[in-house]
Design an enzyme around this catalytic site. Structure first.
Site, PDB file in Angstrom:
ATOM      1  N   CYS A  43      21.145  -8.907  -4.509  1.00 30.07           N
ATOM      2  CA  CYS A  43      21.923  -7.984  -3.683  1.00 30.07           C
ATOM      3  C   CYS A  43      22.851  -7.157  -4.569  1.00 30.07           C
ATOM      4  O   CYS A  43      23.585  -7.716  -5.398  1.00 30.07           O
ATOM      5  CB  CYS A  43      22.737  -8.767  -2.648  1.00 30.07           C
ATOM      6  SG  CYS A  43      23.783  -7.706  -1.622  1.00 30.07           S
ATOM      7  N   CYS A  61      26.895  -8.140  -3.215  1.00 33.01           N
ATOM      8  CA  CYS A  61      27.504  -9.457  -3.404  1.00 33.01           C
ATOM      9  C   CYS A  61      26.852 -10.258  -4.516  1.00 33.01           C
ATOM     10  O   CYS A  61      27.269 -11.385  -4.790  1.00 33.01           O
ATOM     11  CB  CYS A  61      27.472 -10.250  -2.100  1.00 33.01           C
ATOM     12  SG  CYS A  61      25.806 -10.786  -1.621  1.00 33.01           S
ATOM     13  N   HIS A  82     -19.473   6.446  -6.217  1.00 41.39           N
ATOM     14  CA  HIS A  82     -20.473   5.384  -6.235  1.00 41.39           C
ATOM     15  C   HIS A  82     -19.899   4.142  -6.905  1.00 41.39           C
ATOM     16  O   HIS A  82     -19.157   4.229  -7.882  1.00 41.39           O
ATOM     17  CB  HIS A  82     -21.715   5.873  -6.990  1.00 41.39           C
ATOM     18  CG  HIS A  82     -22.854   4.901  -6.988  1.00 41.39           C
ATOM     19  ND1 HIS A  82     -23.411   4.408  -5.828  1.00 41.39           N
ATOM     20  CD2 HIS A  82     -23.540   4.313  -8.008  1.00 41.39           C
ATOM     21  CE1 HIS A  82     -24.399   3.577  -6.128  1.00 41.39           C
ATOM     22  NE2 HIS A  82     -24.481   3.502  -7.451  1.00 41.39           N
ATOM     23  N   CYS A 133     -22.833   0.778  -1.282  1.00 41.11           N
ATOM     24  CA  CYS A 133     -22.720   0.391  -2.692  1.00 41.11           C
ATOM     25  C   CYS A 133     -21.406  -0.341  -2.952  1.00 41.11           C
ATOM     26  O   CYS A 133     -21.331  -1.187  -3.845  1.00 41.11           O
ATOM     27  CB  CYS A 133     -22.866   1.605  -3.598  1.00 41.11           C
ATOM     28  SG  CYS A 133     -21.689   2.939  -3.270  1.00 41.11           S
ATOM     29  N   CYS A 155      20.291  -9.175   3.406  1.00 39.68           N
ATOM     30  CA  CYS A 155      21.068 -10.130   2.610  1.00 39.68           C
ATOM     31  C   CYS A 155      21.743 -11.130   3.552  1.00 39.68           C
ATOM     32  O   CYS A 155      22.544 -10.731   4.412  1.00 39.68           O
ATOM     33  CB  CYS A 155      22.113  -9.412   1.763  1.00 39.68           C
ATOM     34  SG  CYS A 155      23.194 -10.537   0.836  1.00 39.68           S
ATOM     35  N   CYS A 161      25.750 -10.917   2.956  1.00 41.38           N
ATOM     36  CA  CYS A 161      26.405  -9.709   3.476  1.00 41.38           C
ATOM     37  C   CYS A 161      26.133  -9.492   4.959  1.00 41.38           C
ATOM     38  O   CYS A 161      26.820  -8.700   5.614  1.00 41.38           O
ATOM     39  CB  CYS A 161      25.939  -8.481   2.695  1.00 41.38           C
ATOM     40  SG  CYS A 161      26.336  -8.514   0.938  1.00 41.38           S
TER      41      CYS A 161
END
EC number: 3.4.19.12
Length: 961
Positions: free
Chosen positions: A461, A464, A879, A311, A797, A800
Site C-alpha cells: 500500500c 500505510c 497460420h 490449424c 487495503c 486503510c
C-alpha cells in the site's frame, strides 16, 4: 437523386434514434435472423441521428446524411457478394435484428444491386447455452456416388439439418423424389460414415468446413452400390432414408456456380473396420477404403487434418501429444480410473475420453494423419467460442484443454471450502506450503501433477505501507515482450501541383503518436511543410474521415488507405480560401425509375477555392485545373470554355482550419451547406448543361461535368449548383460531387492516369533494422518487475479500508515438471490489432530457471525444450504450426496440419514461436526411466545418443550475450 431510396417516409432523427435504440438491445434467440451492416455506414448514420450521447455535434445536418445502406466494403467479390475473410464484429460490421434492418431499409434503402446479408442465430454449448450470429456459413463439398470427381461447393448454416442437405443434393444431382438415397460423410480421403439421422443439425453431426458428402441413390433392383463394402466393414445397422415428409431446403444454402475437380475416388480394395466413433451424432455406419497402413510409421508422427481454420487446434494438440508424462498417462489408460463424471466444473469426462481416443490414434503407428473431428465437436459443445470455423488462438484453446482435462480427471470428488489467508508476517516457506496444500485439497489431477506451479504475489500500500503476500497456482507462464515504440505506415502524398502524381511513402512514426507526428515524418521525406498537409482516410472512393492534427494515430488501422493532401499557403493577395472535398461520380439512368443514379469512382480530391465572390465559372475552372492530369488531350473545341492550364495557387491550409472554427460558432439551425446570394455583377455562372447564351455574352460551351452539393458520403444530393446570376456561398463542411455522363467519362477521362502513382525511395529502401533478438530472460525479468496498479484496477487495503493504487510484484516460487511459456505477442485497442514479431531467443537445451525462483531452498530447475507452437502472420489471421521432439527417437519434427517432416534444432528459434513447452530434468524424468511401450513400437524404444547425453550436459544460466 433523392436522399436515399427508402420506400417509407423517414421520421425525424430523434424518432429514428429512439426506435433503433430500443431494437439494438434485442436478445439473440436461436433461429432468429440478423443482418450485417458495414460499420462505416452505420457509424455515419449514428452521427447523423446523434445516437451516441458523446457525439451530438451537427445532428441532422444534410452533410452527415448516410444515404442508402452500402455494404460493398464487406465483400471480397462485389459480383457474388462473397464476404471478406476474417471480418470482425463491431470493427468491420454491426449486427442488427430483423425489425431494425427493416426500419433502416424503409428509411434509407440499399445501394442498387446489393442483396441484404442475412444470417441465422445458432446455439452453442452443452451446459451453458450460448447464442451467436453465424456470420460465416459452412462450405460443404457435394458429389453423387456414381461421379465422385465432380464436386459442387454449397454453403449451409450449422442450424440446417441433414434432411436439408439431402434435399438440396437431390435437386443438384437430379435425383427423383421417389428414389431412395443414402448420405455418406467422406473424410480422411477414403473413410466413409453414413449420416442417418435426418433431424440432426449440421452442428450436431460434426460436419466441418470443406467436408465432402456423397449421396448414393439406390439401384433399380433394390440393392445399394456400396452395399458390398458396407456388409464387409460395418457391424452397425444402417438406416436408409426416403424423401417423404422432409423439410424444405434452407434459404441459407447457396450453391457455387463452379464445378470443383476432386481427385479422390473410392478404392474398393483393402477395406478394414474403423468402428463407430464415440458420440458419433448420427453416424450409423463407418468404414475405410484404403490400403493397409505401413507397419513402419513412427508412433507420434501423425499429422492432423485441417477441418477449416483449425490449424490453431492442430498446433496445440501436437504440443500436448509430445508432452511425454501426459501422453504416457493416457496410453496406459490410467485416466479411466480417475474420470470424474460428477464434477460440476467438469465435462462429464467427455473431454478426457475424446482426448484419450485422439492420442491413441496419433500414437498407434497406423496412420500418417487423422482428422480430429470428434474432438473438435466435443470442444465446441463445452466451449462455444471454439465451435465455429474462424481462426482462434492456440494458447486460449490450450488453456481450455488443460483446464477441461483437469476438471474431468480431478481426483477430489467433494471440494472443501477453504478460507483464503494472508501471510501476516509469517515466513514465505510456511505460507507457500499452506497455499499449495490447500490447492491440492481441491485440485488433484494429472494436470496439477504435471503443469501446475506456484506464484508469489506481493502488494504494498502506498499510504500505510501494508504488505500483502499471497501464493497462487498457475498452469502456464504468460510473459510480456518489450513493446515496440515505433510503427511503420505507408501513405500516399497528393501534391498541390496538379501535374504531379500521388507519391507513396513509407514513414516511421511513434506507436502512440498523433496525426501531427505523421505529418512531421512525411515532411522530412517530402520537403513539404507539415502545416500544409491534411490527412484523410479514403474508402470506397470517398473520404471516410478527415483527421485533425491532434487526433491519435491509433485511429488508423493497417488496412486503411491514408492519403495526405498538400494544401498551399495563403495567396499573396491575402484572400480567404476554403478547402472542399470533391468526389467523382458517373450519372446513370435507372430504367425502373424516373430519377437518375450516380456511382462513385476514382480517388477523391481536396480543392481550394475562394470563400467569397465564388462563381460557378471560377469553381469549374478550379476543379478543371486540379484534374487536368486526368483529362485526355486534345479536347474538342466545344469543351474549351476555359483553359486547363495550372494557374493560381491551390488553396490555404490556414483558412481551412479557420473555417472549422468559424462554423463552430454559427447559430444553431442556420443553413450551413449551400446558400446563394444576389450579386450585382455579371456572373458567368449558370446551368452547365445549357448551351443557350445571354444576349450580349459570349457563346456557352459544353462542360465535361456538372456539380452537385452532396452529403459527406457522396451518396445523396442536397442541392444543385445551377445558380445563374448568383454568387456561390460554400463553407468548409460543404462536399461537392462532379458528375460525368457515361459517354463523356469514357471519351475524355483517363482512368489509368487517375489511378497512377509514384513510389518514393523510402518504399524500396530496406526498413529500419529492428531491434536485435531479445533473450527469454528479458521477458521473465519484465514479468517479475514491480509495477503500480492502474486507477481502474486498484487494490483494497484492509488497513486503510479503501482502494489504493498499490505496487505489485510477481515472483516464481515453484515450477512444474512441464513448464508452458506463453509469449504475449498480441496487443490490441478498440481500433486495431497488432502482433509483435520480435525474435525471442530461447534455449533448446538446459534452460536454467533456478535464478528466477525466490525459494532458495528449492531444487534445481533445469529444463529442455520439447515443443513449440508457432504462429505466422498477423493477429486474427495467419497460420499455426508446431515443432515437437519425438520422445521415442529423440528427433525434432515439424507439424503443419496433416504434414509431418523432419526438422533440426537450428530451425526452431524463430519470430513465429508463440508457446514453448519445456520438460524438467530430474530423477523422475522419463528420459532416465523405462519408457512406455507404445502401440506399434517394438516393445520399447531406445533413446537416441542425444537423449542419453542430455542428462550429462552442464546446465547453463541464460545470458543475453
Amino acid at each position: 437523386m433523392a436522399e436515399g431510396r427508402g420506400t417509407h417516409e423517414r421520421p425525424d432523427v430523434e424518432t429514428q434514434k429512439t426506435e433503433l435504440g430500443a431494437l439494438m438491445g434485442t436478445t439473440l434467440q436461436r433461429g432468429a435472423q440478423w443482418y450485417l451492416i458495414d460499420s462505416r455506414w452505420f457509424k455515419q448514420w449514428k452521427k447523423y441521428v446523434g445516437f451516441d450521447s458523446w457525439d451530438m455535434y451537427n445532428v441532422g445536418e444534410h452533410n452527415l446524411f448516410p444515404g442508402p445502406i452500402d455494404n460493398s466494403g464487406l465483400f471480397s467479390d462485389p459480383e457474388s457478394q462473397t464476404l471478406k475473410e476474417h471480418l470482425i464484429d463491431e470493427l468491420d460490421y454491426v449486427l442488427v435484428p430483423t425489425e431494425a434492418w427493416n426500419k433502416l431499409l424503409n428509411w434509407y434503402g440499399c445501394v442498387e444491386g446489393q442483396q441484404p446479408i442475412v444470417r441465422k442465430v445458432v446455439e452453442h454449448g452443452l451446459f451453458v447455452k450460448h447464442c451467436k450470429v453465424e456470420v460465416y456459413l459452412l462450405e460443404l463439398k457435394l458429389c453423387e456416388n456414381s461421379d465422385p470427381t465432380n464436386v459442387l461447393s454449397c454453403h449451409f448454416s450449422k442450424a440446417d439439418t441433414i434432411a436439408t442437405i439431402e434435399k438440396e443434393m437431390r435437386k443438384l444431382f437430379n435425383i427423383p423424389a421417389e428414389r431412395e438415397t443414402r448420405l455418406w460423410n467422406k473424410y480422411m480421403s477414403n473413410t466413409y460414415e453414413q449420416l442417418s439421422k435426418l433431424d440432426n443439425t449440421i452442428q450436431d453431426a460434426g460436419l466441418y468446413q470443406g467436408q465432402v458428402l456423397v449421396i448414393e441413390p439406390q439401384n433399380e433392383d433394390g440393392t445399394w452400390p456400396r452395399q458390398t463394402l458396407q456388409s464387409k466393414s460395418s457391424t452397425a445397422p444402417s438406416r436408409n432414408f426416403t424423401t417423404s415428409s422432409k423439410p424444405s431446403a434452407s434459404p441459407y444454402s447457396s450453391m457455387s456456380a463452379s464445378l470443383i475437380a476432386n481427385g479422390d475416388s473410392t478404392n474398393s480394395s483393402g477395406m478394414h473396420n474403423s468402428g463407430v466413433s464415440r458420440g458419433g451424432a448420427g453416424f450409423s455406419a463407418s468404414y475405410n477404403c484404403q490400403e493397409p497402413p505401413s507397419p513402419h510409421i513412427q508412433p507420434g508422427l501423425c499429422g492432423l487434418g485441417n477441418l477449416g481454420n483449425t490449424c490453431f487446434m492442430n498446433s496445440a494438440l501436437q504440443c500436448l501429444s509430445n508432452t511425454g508424462p501426459l501422453t504416457e498417462y493416457f496410453l496406459k489408460d490410467e485416466y479411466e480410473a480417475e474420470i470424474n463424471r460428477d464434477n460440476p466444473l467438469g465435462m462429464k469426462g467427455e473431454i478426457a475420453e475424446a482426448y484419450a481416443e485422439l492420442i491413441k490414434q496419433m500414437w498407434s503407428g497406423r496412420d500418417t494423419h487423422v482428422a480430429p473431428r470428434m474432438f473438435k465437436t466435443q470442444v465446441g459443445r463445452f466451449a462455444p467460442q471454439f465451435s465455429g470455423y474462424q481462426q482462434q488462438d492456440s494458447q486460449e484453446l490450450l488453456a481450455f484443454i488443460l483446464d477441461g482435462l483437469h476438471e474431468d480427471l480431478n481426483r477430489v470428488k467433494k471440494k472443501p471450502y477453504l478460507e483464503p489467508k494472508d501471510a501476516n508476517g509469517r515466513p514465505d516457506a510456511v505460507v507457500a506450503k499452506e497455499a499449495w496444500e490447500n490447492h491440492r485439497l481441491r485440485n488433484d489431477s494429472v494436470i496439477v501433477d504435471t503443469f501446475h506451479g506456484l506464484f508469489k504475489s506481493t502488494l504494498v500500500c502506498p499510504e500505510c505501507a501494508k504488505v500483502s503476500v499471497t501464493f497462487d497456482p498457475f498452469c502456464y507462464l504468460t510473459l510480456p515482450l518489450p513493446l515496440k515504440k515505433d510503427r511503420i505506415m505507408e501513405v500516399f502524398l497528393v501534391p498541390a501541383d496538379p501535374h504531379c502524381r500521388p507519391i507513396q511513402y513509407r514513414v516511421t512514426v511513434p506507436l502512440m503518436g498523433a496525426i501531427s507526428d505523421l505529418c512531421e515524418a512525411l515532411s522530412k521525406l517530402s520537403g513539404i511543410a507539415a502545416e500544409n498537409m491534411v490527412v484523410t482516410d479514403v474508402y470506397n472512393h470517398r473520404f471516410h474521415k478527415i483527421f485533425q492534427m491532434d487526433e491519435g494515430l491509433s485511429h488508423i488501422t493497417p488496412r486503411d488507405d491514408i492519403f495526405v493532401y498538400e494544401i498551399c499557403t495563403t495567396p499573396m493577395d491575402g484572400s480567404e480560401y476554403i478547402t472542399l472535398p470533391v468526389y467523382f461520380r458517373e450519372k446513370k439512368s435507372r430504367p425502373s425509375s424516373t430519377s437518375s443514379g450516380a456511382v462513385l469512382y476514382g480517388q477523391p480530391l481536396l480543392v481550394s477555392v475562394p470563400k467569397h465572390r465564388l462563381t460557378l465559372e471560377s469553381l469549374y475552372q478550379a476543379v478543371c485545373e486540379r484534374i487536368s492530369r486526368y483529362i485526355k488531350q486534345p479536347l474538342p473545341e466545344e469543351f474549351l470554355s476555359s483553359p486547363l492550364e495550372p494557374g493560381a495557387c491551390n488553396g490555404s491550409r490556414g483558412s481551412y482550419e479557420g473555417d472549422e472554427e468559424e462554423m463552430d460558432h454559427q447559430e444553431e439551425g442556420k443553413e450551413q451547406l449551400s446558400e446563394v446570394e444576389e450579386s450585382g455583377e455579371d456572373s458567368q455562372g449558370g446551368d452547365p448543361t445549357e448551351t443557350t447564351q445571354k444576349a450580349k455574352g459570349p457563346p456557352r460551351h459544353k462542360r465535361l461535368f456538372t456539380f452537385s452539393l452532396v452529403n459527406s458520403c457522396g451518396t445523396a444530393d442536397i442541392n444543385s449548383l445551377a445558380t445563374d446570376g448568383k454568387l456561390l456561398k460554400l463553407n468548409s463542411r460543404s462536399t461537392l460531387a462532379i458528375d460525368w455522363d457515361s459517354e463523356t467519362r469514357s471519351l475524355y477521362f483517363d482512368e489509368q492516369e487517375s489511378e497512377a502513382c509514384e513510389k518514393h525511395t523510402s518504399m524500396s529502401q530496406p526498413q529500419k533494422k529492428k531491434k536485435a533478438a531479445i533473450a527469454l530472460r528479458e521477458c521473465i525479468e519484465l514479468f517479475t518487475t514491480m509495477e503500480t496498479l492502474g486507477e481502474h484496477d486498484p487494490w483494497y487495503c484492509p488497513t486503510c479500508k479503501k482502494h489504493q493504487q498499490a505496487t505489485k510484484k510477481f515472483d516464481l516460487w515453484s515450477l512444474p515438471k512441464i513448464l508452458v511459456v506463453h509469449l504475449k505477442r498480441f496487443s490490441y485497442n478498440r481500433y486495431w490489432r497488432d502482433k509483435l514479431d520480435t525474435v525471442v531467443e530461447f534455449p533448446v537445451r538446459a534452460l536454467n530457471m533456478s535464478e528466477f525462483v525466490c525459494d532458495r531452498a528449492a531444487r534445481p530447475y533445469v529444463y529442455d525444450l520439447i515443443a513449440v507452437s508457432n504462429h505466422y502472420g498477423a493477429m486474427g489471421v495467419g497460420h499455426y504450426t508446431a515443432y515437437a521432439k519425438n520422445r521415442l527417437n529423440g528427433k525434432w519434427y515439424y507439424f503443419d496440419d496433416s504434414s509431418v517432416s523432419l526438422a533440426s534444432e537450428d530451425q526452431i528459434v524463430t519470430k513465429a514461436a508463440y508457446v514453448l513447452f519445456y520438460q524438467r530434468r530430474d530423477d523422475e524424468c522419463p528420459s532416465t526411466s523405462s519408457p512406455v511401450s507404445f502401440p506399434g513400437s517394438d516393445g520399447g524404444a531406445k533413446l537416441s545418443s542425444s537423449q542419453q547425453d542430455l542428462g550429462e550436459e552442464e546446465a547453463y544460466t541464460m545470458d543475453t550475450n
